[in-house]
Enzyme design. Structure first.
Site, PDB file in Angstrom:
ATOM      1  N   GLU A  62      -1.769  -3.621  -6.631  1.00  9.74           N
ATOM      2  CA  GLU A  62      -0.635  -2.747  -6.333  1.00  9.74           C
ATOM      3  C   GLU A  62       0.515  -2.964  -7.324  1.00  9.74           C
ATOM      4  O   GLU A  62       1.123  -2.013  -7.783  1.00  9.74           O
ATOM      5  CB  GLU A  62      -0.169  -3.032  -4.887  1.00  9.74           C
ATOM      6  CG  GLU A  62       1.113  -2.340  -4.464  1.00  9.74           C
ATOM      7  CD  GLU A  62       0.930  -0.848  -4.181  1.00  9.74           C
ATOM      8  OE1 GLU A  62      -0.216  -0.372  -4.266  1.00  9.74           O
ATOM      9  OE2 GLU A  62       1.938  -0.181  -3.910  1.00  9.74           O
ATOM     10  N   ASP A  63       0.789  -4.201  -7.686  1.00  6.92           N
ATOM     11  CA  ASP A  63       2.022  -4.496  -8.430  1.00  6.92           C
ATOM     12  C   ASP A  63       1.831  -4.931  -9.885  1.00  6.92           C
ATOM     13  O   ASP A  63       2.812  -5.147 -10.584  1.00  6.92           O
ATOM     14  CB  ASP A  63       2.793  -5.626  -7.717  1.00  6.92           C
ATOM     15  CG  ASP A  63       3.346  -5.161  -6.381  1.00  6.92           C
ATOM     16  OD1 ASP A  63       3.383  -3.942  -6.166  1.00  6.92           O
ATOM     17  OD2 ASP A  63       3.722  -6.017  -5.566  1.00  6.92           O
TER      18      ASP A  63
END
Ligand code: MN
Length: 756
Positions: free
Chosen positions: A87-88
């Protein structure tokens, strides 16, 4: 491995803390994936920091530590360390799959999917469908548990976020994640999530309530102490071994009660809860008996979740009693085993090969988990159990988003058409195609969990019978059927009007004069119909003979005209020909006799040009059949009775009846178009019956007056060319219900039955 090198962040969490915590319940755990995950996540999160100023890694490490408190297996701990990498950071699911294998990669992927869900409004978040979707998207119950731990750590550190983000996250926690924790039976997580969210969602009430409770803390503690002691004393006298604890209920649960029952704080009486934990199930009931003997129970408050456990397997006896000073106190009575389940829910079942087997618990009625797990697989050992925990939580349902982020539930196998009808019947009726996650798909595409579906409509689109094969929901099915039926009814009405007008015109009666709305209404009433539409539908669907209707519609003199003419035109058809034959030149030459009495068989309706036979009947003269007549073949005639016959080419043209069946698209005005095509070939129609109608296709049974074979072929060609006509066939019937041995029709009978 030295702690110094493994420091995660400000609060001083170390990787070793996690491993140590894991070793407590799983001393033989293989921690290679955990070490690898830590190294990988540290590298890709690199210089990232949390808003608290701590290095980013402190977050996944805290989540991992929380999961060791739930006694999760090593792969779950490794996944927790990796949960934000896709996600990051630039890391991909493929990277993780290569390094840590499919299982961990799939869990990280699931967590990444969950992280992307956003709901705009409170109503959307509160919908039961949303919670189910989160669960369904997870596909693996462990993903949900990691997500809950992730959310719990985020809630614990929410103070570092800007206030608008605080409120949004806290609301989502209250609406989605706390209920899911409850659903999974992890009650300590549920109440911690609720208490933390309460603080951010209702800061004023939270503060007020906190202040009130603090003011009374001393008093409440005394009460708690007293009731605890009193309970212990009573139970000791009865020699029931148990643990007794009492506490002030959570602020959020008091707040909820105040809101639900519209009470002020001072009006909330039962804010003290006592928990009695016993050694056995039968002791629970003994405790209940003692408590009720000591204090007066409030009626309707006794709940026996031991006899009837909650869906999430929670077991306990609840009762509320009034103590000496009029204070209400709630008792929860349960065994140690029940208590563990009540606190940790589904997580209480992660057991390893350490002796405390799952089997015993399994026999205890862990039905809901079994229901969740694929039926049919055995739960013989715990390893297999863990394998099986990759569940399809809602095997029969699929959850998708509308473009407004609303979640809608469908049965598995549902398509964009089901979706369209679920949005609105009109949207369904006009649906031409759909976009799923912005990509065009076919109408029979199978919806998947998490799809965002958008319907494309067109005003000219209409439901099609084929759609019934595509849709899965009964709502869509009934909507399509009811549309098709109403369209069929409309078509039938139009068809009936055309039939009636054609019939009237044929007998020289102007439709404008006789087929008026008033006359129609009178006829409908006379025939016992509620309205004229129903009557016309019956005629259009061929369920009511048109002549029966005309008899009611027309004034007597007009009806008489039809009846007489019809009798002479149909019954007298052959007679007319016969008469003409004797008076004029015969059309048929049998042998060398020209003026022989002949009739034309109604089964095959020969026309000049057909190859023909004469068939001599006893007492009824000669009947002319075509050589290919199926009925004649069926009669197996005596060869002696068959005579070669020829058409008399020099004879004056006569008219012969021929039956044709037209298979045609069922569209407005079709009968009129076909009639016009026939008329353009100078052929008359003596009868036209709609033989069969469905939504798409109609079958017209037409009897024509034809001069000869070329004439017939011209007519067939012309009809074939009409738009929407699929086929045209000349009919020679194998068996006419109303034909006798000779093939002569019982026309009179047919007229009497009113059949067109
Ligand atoms: Mn996270």
């Amino acid at each position: 491995m030295r702690a110094k090198n493994l420091t995660g962040g400000g609060k001083g969490i170390h990787l070793e803390d996690i491993i140590e915590s894991l070793r407590k319940y799983r001393s033989d755990a293989d921690v290679r994936d955990i070490l690898g995950a830590y190294a990988f996540a540290s590298k890709v999160h690199g210089g990232q920091a949390r808003l608290s100023g701590e290095p980013y890694m402190s977050h996944p490490m805290e989540v991992a530590l929380l999961l060791t408190q739930l006694k999760m297996e090593p792969s779950v701990i490794a996944t927790a360390l990796l949960h934000d990498t896709v996600e990051d950071t630039d890391a991909t699911v493929e990277d993780i799959s290569k390094l840590f294998g499919e299982e961990i990669a799939r869990m990280v992927e699931g967590l990444t999917k969950l992280a992307k869900i956003r709901f705009r409004t409170r109503e959307q978040r509160q919908a039961e469908n949303v919670r189910k979707m989160v669960l369904a998207l997870s596909e693996d119950i462990r993903i949900v548990i990691i997500k809950l731990a992730d959310r719990l750590h985020n809630m614990r550190t929410l103070e570092h976020l800007p206030s608008h983000r605080q409120k949004a996250i806290a609301l989502e926690t209250l609406d989605i994640y706390a209920p899911i924790a409850g659903r999974l039976g992890i009650s300590w997580m549920k109440s911690e999530l609720q208490e933390l969210a309460f603080m951010y969602v209702h800061p004023v009430e939270h503060k007020k309530l906190g202040k009130k409770l603090a003011e009374r803390q001393e008093e409440l503690e005394k009460i708690i102490q007293a009731i605890c002691n009193q309970t212990k004393e009573i139970l000791m006298k009865e020699h029931i071994a148990c643990d007794v604890t009492a506490r002030v209920k959570n602020p959020y649960s008091i707040f909820k009660k105040m809101k639900q029952q519209e009470l002020d704080y001072d009006q909330v009486h039962d804010i003290i809860g006592v928990r009695v934990i016993t050694a056995s199930r039968s002791d629970c009931y003994r405790v209940l008996g003692q408590v009720h003997e000591q204090w007066k129970p409030i009626s309707g408050k006794l709940k026996d979740y031991i006899a009837i456990p909650k869906e999430n397997m929670y077991q306990s006896i609840h009762t509320t009693v009034v103590t000496g000073n009029g204070r209400r106190v709630e008792f929860q009575i349960r065994t140690q085993q029940m208590h563990m389940v009540a606190e940790n829910g589904i997580a209480a079942h992660w057991r390893y090969k350490d002796g405390s087997g799952l089997k015993a618990a399994d026999d205890d009625g862990f039905m809901w988990i079994r229901r969740l797990i694929d039926m049919g697989r055995s739960l013989d050992d715990s390893e297999e159990f863990l394998e099986n925990v990759k569940l399809d939580l809602f095997p029969d349902e699929v959850y998708v988003f509308t473009p407004n982020q609303e979640v809608k539930a469908f049965p598995k196998g549902a398509t964009p058409l089901d979706f369209a009808y679920a949005v609105h019947t009109e949207i369904g009726n006009h649906c031409v195609s759909a976009l799923v996650n912005s990509n065009p798909v076919d109408l029979d595409y199978l919806l998947e969990n998490g799809d965002t579906v958008e319907v494309i409509t067109s005003q000219t689109q209409e439901p099609d019978r084929e759609w019934l094969k595509i849709v899965k929901t009964s709502h869509a099915r009934t909507s399509i059927l009811s549309y098709i039926r109403s369209r069929e009814r409309e078509d039938a009405i139009r068809l009936a009007e055309q039939i009636i007008k054609t019939e009237l015109s044929k007998f020289g009666l102007e439709p404008e004069k006789y087929f008026t709305p008033e006359a129609l209404a009178t006829a409908a009433t006379g025939l016992g119909f509620k309205n004229t539409e129903l009557l016309l539908q019956k005629i259009g669907f061929s369920k009511m003979p048109v002549y029966g209707f005309l008899q009611k519609l027309l004034p007597p003199e007009a009806w008489t005209k039809i009846r007489t003419e019809r009798q002479s035109s149909i019954k007298g058809f052959i007679q007319k020909i016969l008469r003409r034959k004797s008076a004029e030149a015969p059309a048929v030459q049998v042998g060398d006799l020209k003026n022989r009495l002949v009739r034309f068989a109604q089964c095959c309706n020969p026309v000049p040009g057909d190859r023909i036979f004469g068939y001599i009947t006893s007492g009824q003269g000669m009947v002319i059949h075509t050589k290919s007549c199926p009925l004649l073949k069926k009669l197996e005639p005596d060869p002696k009775k068959l005579v070669e016959a020829q058409w008399d080419v020099e004879a004056k043209k006569q008219l012969h009846p021929v039956r044709i069946v037209v298979h045609s698209a069922n569209q407005p005005g079709q009968l009129a178009t076909i009639t016009a095509a026939i008329a353009s070939c100078n052929a008359n129609i003596s009868t036209a019956v709609v033989a069969q109608v469905d939504a798409k296709w109609g079958e017209l049974d037409i009897t024509l007056e034809i001069e000869d074979l070329p004439h017939l072929n011209r007519v067939l060609e012309a009809v074939k060319k009409v738009d929407g006509v699929k086929s045209v066939k000349r009919i020679m019937q194998k068996d006419l219900g109303w034909t006798n041995e000779t093939g002569e029709s019982k026309i009179q009978e047919k007229i009497d039955r009113g059949s067109g």
